[in-house]
Design an enzyme around this catalytic site. Structure first.
Site, short mmCIF file in Angstrom:
data_model
loop_
_atom_site.label_atom_id
_atom_site.label_comp_id
_atom_site.label_asym_id
_atom_site.label_seq_id
_atom_site.Cartn_x
_atom_site.Cartn_y
_atom_site.Cartn_z
NE ARG A 38 -4.35 -1.66 1.59
CZ ARG A 38 -5.40 -1.92 2.35
NH1 ARG A 38 -5.36 -1.60 3.64
NH2 ARG A 38 -6.48 -2.47 1.85
CE LYS A 199 -20.50 -18.14 6.18
NZ LYS A 199 -20.80 -17.57 7.50
N GLY A 356 -9.33 -8.91 -1.14
CA GLY A 356 -8.18 -9.52 -0.45
C GLY A 356 -7.83 -10.93 -0.90
N GLY A 379 -13.14 -3.50 0.62
CA GLY A 379 -14.53 -3.04 0.69
C GLY A 379 -14.91 -2.08 -0.42
#
Length: 398
Positions: A38, A199, A356, A379
């Site tokens: 990053r 999921k 990720g 996100g």
């Protein structure tokens, strides 16, 4: 996508105080940064501004201190790694507002770099309060946002500042937005999306948005079992959200209405235990043993996925096809990733990936550098794929 200003729109910035929002939320162990990706991503923006004589003032958060001062969430711990990546001295101020910040900025010469303390040590950061934002804005003449990964948050340093100071996108933010525009904004068709992960419940909005925008949706990982089970097929002991059968059926119905092909596994690699090199076999999707679980998609499924990748002009990827972290259940993900990389290198495909697990999977396959763009934003990338407007991006459009 509406136009936004970039560093190309900045001229004569020598001596100007430029507040640069960066993402320094890096992993650490024993007081040392373990992955500087990053920091490396934002280095070009910092160096360009410094080389042009700006006083570069870095704003960032680190961890989740929830408005309290937490010693092991101080950005002072990250400063040495920032210096190392930039190969330049980076001063540090013990607060992002008030006297510590003002005094440190007063000492800056043109081209100097200053890192301010964790913005989240103040409750006003996440609440985006007018008072806190105004105090942050006092420290700068211009605002540059280079933290796409925090752009889904309407915080003071990611959104509020753009209402106080002339706002620009940094080079990483610019590259991200341009890549995303090619991925789903104005993509070249056919567009294929690969969505994996454990999921369905965490990706309902994503799947609902994608079926109306892509030509084919490949569903892999544990979430594929939920779709298979919704068709009345027994998935044995596989990870499955049986309570979401109606949701899966609704997504498939919407896909059919929109002309989007849903690509589900035809076969799978099953095992009785979830561990590396567990005894495993390849079975047809209709023949999963009652005491086994599917941990990867099988060779027929991989051929079908690769066929879609070959047809595609644009590929958007979020989530692995199987339990890639343990061998041999990484085969499908690695095979598809390598095929997508080949197609990209050959100039046949624009490939955009993010999230990720996805970044880890592409690194594991050794092909992350071959994709058109790999987003390190978790996100924010997911919310963009869901079709949501990101506050930190919207505000740059002015």
């Amino acid at each position: 996508m509406p136009a936004f200003k970039t560093l190309d729109d900045l001229s004569d910035i020598a001596g100007k105080r430029v507040l640069v929002r960066v993402d320094l939320n890096v992993p650490m162990k024993d007081g040392k940064v373990t992955d500087a990706t990053r920091i490396e991503r934002v280095a070009p923006t910092i160096q360009e501004l410094s080389n042009k004589g700006a006083k570069v003032i870095l704003l960032a958060h680190f961890g989740r201190p929830k408005g309290e001062v937490v010693a092991d969430m101080s950005l002072k711990l990250v400063a040495p790694a920032v210096e190392e990546v930039l190969d330049q001295h980076v001063a540090f101020a013990s607060d992002c507002i008030g006297a510590p910040a003002t005094e440190a900025i007063a000492k800056m010469g043109n081209g100097d770099i200053l890192l301010l303390e964790n913005t989240r040590f103040h409750k006003g950061e996440e609440k985006n309060t007018p008072e806190f934002t105004a105090r942050l804005a006092e420290n700068g003449d211009l605002y540059v946002n280079d933290a796409f990964s925090a752009a889904h948050r309407a915080h003071a340093s990611t959104e509020g500042l753009a209402h106080h100071l002339p706002a620009y996108a940094g080079r990483t933010m610019q590259a991200e937005l341009e890549a995303l525009e090619k991925g789903l904004g104005k993509p070249e068709h056919p567009v294929v999306a690969i969505v994996g992960g454990a999921k369905v419940s965490t990706k309902i909005d994503l799947l609902q948005n994608l079926v109306t925008r892509v030509d084919a949706l490949v569903i892999g990982g544990g979430m594929a079992n939920t779709f298979i089970a919704a068709q009345g097929i027994d998935v044995g002991k596989s990870l499955c959200e049986h309570d979401l059968a109606d949701t899966a059926k609704a997504i498939m119905a919407e896909a059919e209405k929109s002309g989007c092909a849903i690509v589900l596994p035809l076969d799978g690699v099953v095992a009785r235990e979830f561990k590396a090199d567990a005894d495993n076999e390849i079975v047809d999707i209709h023949a999963i043993p009652a005491d086994a679980m599917m941990l990867d998609v099988g060779p027929k499924s991989v051929d079908a996925v690769n066929e879609w990748i070959s047809k595609a002009a644009t590929l958007v990827w979020n989530g692995p096809l199987g339990a890639f972290e343990i061998s041999p259940f990484d085969r499908a993900t690695v095979s598809a990733a390598k095929h997508a990389a080949e197609q990209t290198r050959a100039g046949n495909l624009v490939s955009v990936a993010g999230g990720g697990d996805t970044v880890s999977a592409l690194n594991h396959a050794g092909v992350a550098d071959d994709f058109t763009y790999v987003s390190t934003a978790g996100g924010a990338f997911l919310e963009w794929m869901e079709g949501k407007e990101l506050p930190g991006v919207a505000v740059l459009h002015g």
